[in-house]
Design an enzyme around this catalytic site. Structure first.
Site: not given
Ligand code: NAD
Length: 307
Positions: A152-153, A172, A233, A257, A262, A281
């Site tokens: 998503r992000i 991915d 992360r 970030d 942390e 973060h």
């Molecule tokens: P998401 O769940 O929508 O997507 C995760 C993607 O990672 C999926 O497309 C999956 O296929 C892929 N993936 C899984 N294993 C993989 C691998 N071994 N190699 C490559 N790709 C792989 O996640 P999102 O909503 O895009 O969020 C991404 C990350 O952002 C989260 O996991 C979270 O840790 C982080 N996050 C951080 C903050 C912050 O404040 N810093 C806030 C929200 C989320």
């Protein structure tokens, strides 16, 4: 119906209370740190809303009326999900409350690292006025952004990054190339992405497989002036390898970030480098995201408890 907030760092729990009131549930705010605290303070809970307190098997076995645990945020790393499943307790997270914020933080860190804003800002605060300390900066338009993970992000990052004229590639293994093409993004193997990108932005979830995804070897595949951004992360990057790569100019810059520990430890050597920018973060945060997070976690718990 009794819902305990095991621990929280927010100034108010009004949004949670509003949602729980709708099903006639009573909310009990606590500040538990340990398993023993949760067991002692939340004995008769039907639902828990958790931030950092450990919701282990022992805790769940000690709360006989527990039906649901909601977690503030995306990760459920504080909860033993396998044990919850075995015990018939539902676990909820809030996966989608801050996509706009995190994608903006990734873009902000990219631009700030690319334009070396920390070095320039620090110079001016010390009464300097010389653009040459930022040399070399190359035009961003036409450079390549490599996304690790295409969930998503990073999809939002891709849409925003297009406006800067970046070519975008992504790694991915679970995403079909056709999905990439819908966003004008080419899906490639990890090594290709690391070798081709001028900027790498990390968005994979942290699992046993992805810990230290960026290590001494994989970092060595990156271009010497490449920028690396991590809003996902900390443990996805081997920090010791990152420190040496940045110090020895094997890569150009890092914008983080998230860190392995942390808050970051005061003696973390990354803090001695000027080609690193770190934020605490905070990528998830805006007033609107915080409200959405608190409302959605309580809504989820209320939905389960009202059947
Ligand atoms: P998401 O769940 O929508 O997507 C995760 C993607 O990672 C999926 O497309 C999956 O296929 C892929 N993936 C899984 N294993 C993989 C691998 N071994 N190699 C490559 N790709 C792989 O996640 P999102 O909503 O895009 O969020 C991404 C990350 O952002 C989260 O996991 C979270 O840790 C982080 N996050 C951080 C903050 C912050 O404040 N810093 C806030 C929200 C989320």
């Amino acid at each position: 119906i009794k819902v305990y907030v095991t621990d929280y760092e927010y100034a108010t729990l009004e949004p949670e209370k509003r949602e729980l009131d709708k099903i006639g549930a009573v909310m009990f705010p606590k500040q538990c740190k340990t398993e023993a605290d949760v067991i002692r303070e939340c004995k008769d809970a039907n639902g828990l809303i958790d931030q950092y307190a450990p919701i282990t098997r022992k805790v769940m076995e000690a709360l006989p009326d527990l039906k649901v645990v909601g977690r503030y945020g995306v990760g459920v790393n504080t909860i033993d999900v396998d044990a919850a499943t075995e015990l018939g307790i539902q676990v909820l997270n809030v996966p989608d409350y801050c996509m706009d914020e995190v994608s903006n933080q990734a873009i902000s860190l990219m631009l700030a690292c690319h334009r070396k804003l920390n070095i320039l800002n620090s110079q001016v605060h010390h009464h300097g006025w010389d653009y040459k300390i930022a040399k070399p900066i190359h035009r961003l338009q036409g450079q390549t952004l490599g996304l690790l993970g295409f969930g998503r992000i990073p999809k939002m990052v891709a849409q925003k990054a297009k406006a800067f004229g970046l070519n975008i590639i992504a790694y991915d293994p679970y995403v079909e190339p056709e999905v990439g093409l819908q966003y004008d993004v080419t899906i490639l193997p990890l090594k290709d992405v690391l070798q081709k990108a001028d900027i790498i932005s990390v968005h994979v979830p942290l699992t046993k497989d992805t810990e230290n995804l960026l290590n001494e070897q994989t970092l060595s595949w990156m271009k010497p002036e490449a920028i690396i951004i991590n809003t996902s992360r900390g443990p996805l990057i081997d920090e010791n390898a990152l420190y040496h790569a940045l110090k020895d100019k094997k890569i150009g810059y890092a914008g983080l970030d998230v860190t392995v520990q942390e808050p970051i430890q005061e003696d973390n050597p990354l803090l001695t480098l000027d080609n690193v920018m770190i934020t605490p973060h905070v990528a998830w945060y805006s007033e609107e995201a915080e409200l959405e997070l608190k409302t959605k976690v309580a809504q989820g718990v209320a939905d389960v408890l009202s059947g």
